[in-house]
Design an enzyme around this catalytic site. Structure first.
Site, PDB file in Angstrom:
ATOM      1  N   HIS A  88      -6.141  -8.932   0.072  1.00  9.61           N
ATOM      2  CA  HIS A  88      -6.393  -7.683   0.792  1.00  9.61           C
ATOM      3  C   HIS A  88      -7.301  -7.969   1.984  1.00  9.61           C
ATOM      4  CE1 HIS A  88      -5.843  -3.358   0.711  1.00  9.61           C
ATOM      5  NE2 HIS A  88      -7.070  -3.266   1.204  1.00  9.61           N
ATOM      6  N   GLU A 113      -4.151   1.758  -2.899  1.00 17.20           N
ATOM      7  CA  GLU A 113      -5.468   2.153  -2.371  1.00 17.20           C
ATOM      8  C   GLU A 113      -5.406   3.359  -1.428  1.00 17.20           C
ATOM      9  OE1 GLU A 113      -7.594  -0.195   0.410  1.00 17.20           O
ATOM     10  OE2 GLU A 113      -5.893  -0.416   1.759  1.00 17.20           O
ATOM     11  N   ASN A 114      -4.182   3.710  -0.984  1.00 21.76           N
ATOM     12  CA  ASN A 114      -4.049   4.852  -0.068  1.00 21.76           C
ATOM     13  C   ASN A 114      -3.156   5.955  -0.634  1.00 21.76           C
ATOM     14  OD1 ASN A 114      -3.706   2.135   1.890  1.00 21.76           O
ATOM     15  ND2 ASN A 114      -5.375   3.525   2.433  1.00 21.76           N
ATOM     16  N   HIS A 161      -0.614  -2.814   6.340  1.00 16.72           N
ATOM     17  CA  HIS A 161       0.414  -1.771   6.327  1.00 16.72           C
ATOM     18  C   HIS A 161       1.641  -2.052   7.184  1.00 16.72           C
ATOM     19  CE1 HIS A 161      -2.315   1.733   4.744  1.00 16.72           C
ATOM     20  NE2 HIS A 161      -2.625   0.570   4.179  1.00 16.72           N
ATOM     21  N   HIS A 184      -3.083  -4.323   2.938  1.00 18.66           N
ATOM     22  CA  HIS A 184      -4.133  -3.714   3.775  1.00 18.66           C
ATOM     23  C   HIS A 184      -3.722  -3.414   5.212  1.00 18.66           C
ATOM     24  CE1 HIS A 184      -8.151  -2.756   5.346  1.00 18.66           C
ATOM     25  NE2 HIS A 184      -7.980  -3.669   6.269  1.00 18.66           N
ATOM     26  N   ASP A 205       0.794  -1.234   0.000  1.00 18.85           N
ATOM     27  CA  ASP A 205       0.000   0.000   0.000  1.00 18.85           C
ATOM     28  C   ASP A 205       0.835   1.298   0.000  1.00 18.85           C
ATOM     29  OD1 ASP A 205      -1.193  -2.347   1.204  1.00 18.85           O
ATOM     30  OD2 ASP A 205      -2.941  -1.133   1.701  1.00 18.85           O
ATOM     31  N   HIS A 254     -10.551   0.547  -0.083  1.00 17.70           N
ATOM     32  CA  HIS A 254     -10.605   1.994  -0.356  1.00 17.70           C
ATOM     33  C   HIS A 254     -10.665   2.327  -1.852  1.00 17.70           C
ATOM     34  CE1 HIS A 254     -10.031   3.228   3.799  1.00 17.70           C
ATOM     35  NE2 HIS A 254      -9.039   2.378   3.909  1.00 17.70           N
TER      36      HIS A 254
HETATM   37 FE   LIG Z   1      -7.332  -1.707   2.668  1.00 19.36          FE
HETATM   38 FE   LIG Z   2      -4.171   0.160   2.760  1.00 23.72          FE
END
Ligand SMILES: [Fe+2]
Ligand SMILES: [Fe+2]
Length: 272
Positions: free
Chosen positions: A156, A41-42, A183, A181, A10, A70
Site C-alpha cells: 500500500h 480502505e475506501n 487507484h 492505494h 481499493d 485510511h
Molecule cells: Fe490508501
Molecule cells: Fe485507496
C-alpha cells in the site's frame, strides 16, 4: 492441486460495493476461485470501512479484507477490527494500532493462505516505519507450501519505485505482491525472477469516470483554484472491478497471473 486466488484493489464507495455485490458470487464459481482478498480502505463513503460494509463484503465470499492509510477513518473500525480477524491493517501502521497486519486464513479445502499488508513511506502523509524490515519480520514466519499454500502481500504505497523495490524484496518469499492505494491499474503485471507474481497497482474497484474514484468536479476545482469548495464524494457511475487472478503451483508460487478488469469504463471483457 490447482488453486486460484483473486485480489481486488481499493473498493471505492457505493459504486464499488455494488459491483462486488452484483458480480462476485458468480465470478467465484465461474473463475473457480479458492480465495478472495479485497482492499476496502475506501469502501465507506470513500474514507475507511465501517462494520456494516465489512460484513457485506465478507458475506459475498471475500475471505480477507485489507485496509491501508485510511484504516481507521471510520472510527468504529478501531473496535471492529479486534472482533473480525478477517480484516487486517498494515503491519507498520503504528505500534499502538488495534488489529493485526497479517494472518493465516483458511480456504474451503482446509489449506491456509497468508495475507499481509505493508505501507510505503514515499509521498505518504504520515511517516510510517520502514516497510522492508517490517516485511522481513513477518515473512520469516511464512514457509510456502508448508505452513501455507499461498502468500499474498498488499503493497500500500504511492510511488511505483518504492512498490517495485518492495515487490522484488518479496520475490521468492510470497505468491503475489501487488500494489494498492493509487487507484489506477498499472500495465506491469509479471512473474518476478523467483516465482512471485507482481503488479505495481491492482487498480480500484470504482467508477473510472472520476478522479481516482471521487466525483471529478471537486478535485478538479481544488487543482485549478487551490481552494476547497466542497467535500470529496465518491463517483456514482458503474464500477470496474480491477485486480489480478493468480494460479498457484504446488510449491506455493505463481504459475500464471492474469489481469481482471470487469465491468464499467475499463472493462476488457473479464478474464484475459
Ligand atoms: Fe490508501
Ligand atoms: Fe485507496
Amino acid at each position: 492441486m490447482r488453486m486460484n486466488i483473486l485480489f481486488l484493489g481499493d473498493v471505492m464507495g457505493r459504486s464499488g460495493r455494488d459491483a462486488l455485490t452484483k458480480h462476485l458470487p458468480a465470478l467465484r464459481e465461474q473463475w473457480t476461485l479458492d480465495f478472495i482478498v479485497v482492499n476496502a480502505e475506501n469502501a465507506t463513503s470513500g474514507m475507511g470501512l465501517n462494520a456494516e460494509h465489512a460484513k457485506q463484503l465478507l458475506s459475498l465470499g471475500v475471505d480477507c479484507i485489507t485496509l491501508g492509510d485510511h484504516s481507521f477513518d471510520q472510527r468504529e473500525m478501531v473496535n471492529y477490527i479486534e472482533q473480525e480477524p478477517r480484516i487486517i491493517r498494515p503491519i507498520n501502521f503504528a505500534k499502538s494500532a488495534p488489529g493485526r497486519g497479517f494472518g493465516f486464513f483458511p480456504t474451503s479445502s482446509g489449506k491456509k493462505v497468508f495475507v499481509a499488508q505493508v505501507l510505503g513511506q514515499v509521498f505518504m502523509k504520515k511517516n510510517f516505519s520502514d516497510p522492508f524490515s517490517a516485511l522481513d519480520s513477518v515473512l520469516s514466519g511464512v514457509n510456502l507450501g508448508n505452513n501455507c499454500a499461498a502468500a499474498v502481500v498488499d503493497l500500500h504505497a504511492e510511488a511505483t519505485s518504492e512498490k517495485m523495490a518492495l515487490g522484488h524484496w518479496c520475490d521468492g518469499r510470497v505468491t503475489l505482491a501487488v500494489g494498492t492505494h493509487t487507484h489506477v491499474p498499472t500495465a506491469d503485471l509479471q512473474l518476478l525472477d523467483k516465482g512471485t507474481a507482481y503488479q505495481s497497482d491492482a487498480g480500484m474497484c470504482g467508477d473510472y469516470n472520476s478522479v481516482i474514484g471521487m466525483d471529478k468536479l471537486e478535485p478538479i476545482s481544488r487543482f485549478v483554484t487551490g481552494m476547497n469548495k466542497g467535500r470529496f464524494i465518491p463517483a456514482s457511475g458503474i464500477a470496474t472491478l480491477c485486480g489480478v487472478i493468480v494460479e498457484i503451483n504446488n510449491s506455493g508460487f505463481a504459475k500464471k497471473v492474469s489481469t481482471v478488469r470487469f465491468g464499467g469504463k475499463l472493462d476488457q471483457s473479464s478474464l484475459q
